[in-house]
Design an enzyme around this catalytic site. Structure first.
Site, mmCIF file in Angstrom:
data_model
loop_
_atom_site.group_PDB
_atom_site.id
_atom_site.type_symbol
_atom_site.label_atom_id
_atom_site.label_comp_id
_atom_site.label_asym_id
_atom_site.label_seq_id
_atom_site.Cartn_x
_atom_site.Cartn_y
_atom_site.Cartn_z
ATOM 1 N N SER A 7 -9.019 -12.943 38.052
ATOM 2 C CA SER A 7 -8.139 -12.813 36.997
ATOM 3 C C SER A 7 -6.636 -13.214 36.937
ATOM 4 O O SER A 7 -6.579 -14.350 37.445
ATOM 5 C CB SER A 7 -8.403 -11.300 36.488
ATOM 6 O OG SER A 7 -8.155 -11.095 34.947
ATOM 7 N N ASP A 36 -18.263 -11.887 29.931
ATOM 8 C CA ASP A 36 -16.761 -11.343 30.262
ATOM 9 C C ASP A 36 -16.274 -11.506 28.568
ATOM 10 O O ASP A 36 -16.145 -12.263 27.898
ATOM 11 C CB ASP A 36 -16.270 -12.376 30.789
ATOM 12 C CG ASP A 36 -14.914 -12.090 31.364
ATOM 13 O OD1 ASP A 36 -14.283 -11.463 30.542
ATOM 14 O OD2 ASP A 36 -14.528 -12.763 32.626
ATOM 15 N N HIS A 79 -16.546 -9.117 33.489
ATOM 16 C CA HIS A 79 -15.217 -9.753 33.999
ATOM 17 C C HIS A 79 -15.041 -9.344 35.573
ATOM 18 O O HIS A 79 -14.230 -10.047 36.322
ATOM 19 C CB HIS A 79 -14.074 -9.124 33.171
ATOM 20 C CG HIS A 79 -12.775 -9.793 33.517
ATOM 21 N ND1 HIS A 79 -12.506 -10.924 33.472
ATOM 22 C CD2 HIS A 79 -11.580 -9.059 34.008
ATOM 23 C CE1 HIS A 79 -11.282 -11.215 33.813
ATOM 24 N NE2 HIS A 79 -10.683 -10.146 34.195
#
Length: 257
Positions: A82, A207, A235
């Site tokens: 991320s 996600d 995610h």
């Protein structure tokens, strides 16, 4: 300036630096470190301002990447999840000679949606910034719930992430806000074209923060890179599917020799 928190474990001959995402810390890797430690020397890092790396406020992406590089081994595979994916990408752009391969996990070179680019609506990111000033613990918890939504083990996965956050000091509001600002403004799409090192991108089909629609767009933009989509992950694929997640990393190590 304070050192950032850095732990080295494992006995593999290949070094692997793991960078966590927004609001979190290196504890998020607990579910995969046992599988990876026999193959790699792992470098677990709390990004500046997060977890045990206190004493930092908001930082630019470049400053954060530079700070992490200062404590890194001379050469390593860099894996970023991320927000950590942007930091790892920035490291690879600044010093490709120190990066044996770049791996991004549930990450986008441009997190904010714009024109015909899928992403998080800028007003949602701005909303998170506003809510941070009101009640930042609750804001972080909402963000964690968003990360696991849709998976069969969503509740359990969210608990694992929440446990990682609550087990250590909460990041400062400044550091959290600085991280959101990076997610809201940074765009590395063109900057990463032609990156001269192996580049592996891992995604979760479910996600809600990094839409799977970006995968073919980036396949086209970065044809030398490789992408893998985990069908039932959201995610945080390393939390929901640790064994499947480690497979491409071990294959990459073999490929690097």
């Amino acid at each position: 300036m304070n050192d950032i928190w850095w732990q080295t474990i494992g006995e593999g001959d290949c070094h692997l630096v793991l960078l966590h995402g927004w609001g979190l810390n290196a504890q998020v890797w607990d579910c995969i470190t046992p599988q990876l430690a026999s193959h790699f020397t792992l470098h677990l890092v709390d990004l500046p301002g997060y977890g045990r790396s206190g004493g930092y406020g908001a930082m630019s992406l470049e400053a954060m990447a530079q700070r992490v590089l200062e404590q890194a081994p001379p050469q390593a595979v860099w894996l970023g999840w991320s927000l950590g994916g942007l930091v790892a990408s920035q490291v690879a752009m600044m010093h490709p000679e120190r990066v044996q391969a770049l791996v991004t996990v549930a990450s986008s070179p441009c997190f904010a949606a714009c024109d015909d680019w899928p992403g998080i609506k800028p007003e949602v990111l701005a909303g998170f910034q506003q809510q941070l000033s009101d009640d930042f613990q609750r804001t972080v918890e909402r963000f964690l719930a968003l990360q696991t939504m849709g998976t069969e083990s969503a509740r359990q996965d969210a608990r694992a992430l929440k446990q990682a956050v609550l087990s250590l000091p909460m990041p400062s509001a400044e550091a959290l806000n600085g991280g959101l600002e990076i997610l809201r403004t940074v765009d590395l799409r063109q900057a990463l074209v032609g990156l001269p090192i192996p580049f592996l991108r891992l995604y979760g089909r479910l996600d809600g923060l990094v839409p799977r629609k970006i995968v073919p767009l980036l396949d086209e933009l970065w044809p030398e890179s490789e992408s893998i989509l985990f069908d039932k992950a959201a995610h945080a694929p390393f939390v929901s599917h640790p064994a499947a997640f480690c497979e491409p990393l071990l294959a990459l190590k073999t490929q690097l020799g």
